[in-house]
Design a protein around this motif. Structure first.
Motif, PDB file in Angstrom:
ATOM      1  N   LYS A  53      37.376  32.620  30.154  1.00 45.23           N
ATOM      2  CA  LYS A  53      38.652  33.130  30.687  1.00 45.23           C
ATOM      3  C   LYS A  53      38.937  34.543  30.180  1.00 45.23           C
ATOM      4  O   LYS A  53      39.590  35.331  30.854  1.00 45.23           O
ATOM      5  N   TYR A  54      38.442  34.869  28.990  1.00 41.90           N
ATOM      6  CA  TYR A  54      38.639  36.215  28.442  1.00 41.90           C
ATOM      7  C   TYR A  54      37.920  37.256  29.299  1.00 41.90           C
ATOM      8  O   TYR A  54      38.486  38.293  29.642  1.00 41.90           O
ATOM      9  N   ILE A  55      36.674  36.977  29.653  1.00 39.95           N
ATOM     10  CA  ILE A  55      35.900  37.891  30.512  1.00 39.95           C
ATOM     11  C   ILE A  55      36.567  37.997  31.883  1.00 39.95           C
ATOM     12  O   ILE A  55      36.698  39.086  32.440  1.00 39.95           O
ATOM     13  N   GLU A  56      36.985  36.850  32.423  1.00 39.74           N
ATOM     14  CA  GLU A  56      37.666  36.853  33.720  1.00 39.74           C
ATOM     15  C   GLU A  56      38.899  37.753  33.672  1.00 39.74           C
ATOM     16  O   GLU A  56      39.126  38.557  34.578  1.00 39.74           O
ATOM     17  N   SER A  57      39.693  37.648  32.617  1.00 40.84           N
ATOM     18  CA  SER A  57      40.917  38.452  32.534  1.00 40.84           C
ATOM     19  C   SER A  57      40.595  39.937  32.370  1.00 40.84           C
ATOM     20  O   SER A  57      41.304  40.788  32.917  1.00 40.84           O
ATOM     21  N   LEU A  58      39.524  40.267  31.631  1.00 44.33           N
ATOM     22  CA  LEU A  58      39.133  41.674  31.488  1.00 44.33           C
ATOM     23  C   LEU A  58      38.847  42.305  32.843  1.00 44.33           C
ATOM     24  O   LEU A  58      39.342  43.396  33.149  1.00 44.33           O
ATOM     25  N   LEU A  59      38.043  41.626  33.646  1.00 47.67           N
ATOM     26  CA  LEU A  59      37.690  42.182  34.952  1.00 47.67           C
ATOM     27  C   LEU A  59      38.859  42.132  35.931  1.00 47.67           C
ATOM     28  O   LEU A  59      39.054  43.067  36.705  1.00 47.67           O
ATOM     29  N   ASN A  60      39.626  41.053  35.877  1.00 46.39           N
ATOM     30  CA  ASN A  60      40.803  40.960  36.757  1.00 46.39           C
ATOM     31  C   ASN A  60      41.786  42.090  36.466  1.00 46.39           C
ATOM     32  O   ASN A  60      42.329  42.693  37.391  1.00 46.39           O
TER      33      ASN A  60
END
Length: 71
Positions: A53-60
């Motif tokens: 979820k951390y990677i997802e939030s970075l790109l989002n």
């Protein structure tokens, strides 16, 4: 060591250049790469104890779609 795999909306080299400083600034990421030839524009991240979820939030937050893929 974990390998996380994501489907993204990063689809051209200029997009990769845009997210490069974001991904390289995370110390828990050992390595990362995009496969822009894949229909899902795959992002592979090698890390230790980093929640997907951390990677997802970075790109989002950078304006790209990013969703972990089950494998």
């Amino acid at each position: 060591m974990d390998i996380l795999i994501f489907s993204t909306s990063v689809n051209k080299p200029e997009d990769v250049e845009q997210v490069q400083p974001i991904l390289t600034s995370v110390q828990a990421i050992e390595d990362w790469n995009f496969d822009l030839e894949d229909c899902d524009n795959i992002l592979r991240v090698v890390s230790n104890d980093l929640p997907p979820k951390y990677i997802e939030s970075l790109l989002n937050n950078a304006g790209f779609k990013c969703e972990e893929l089950a494998y």
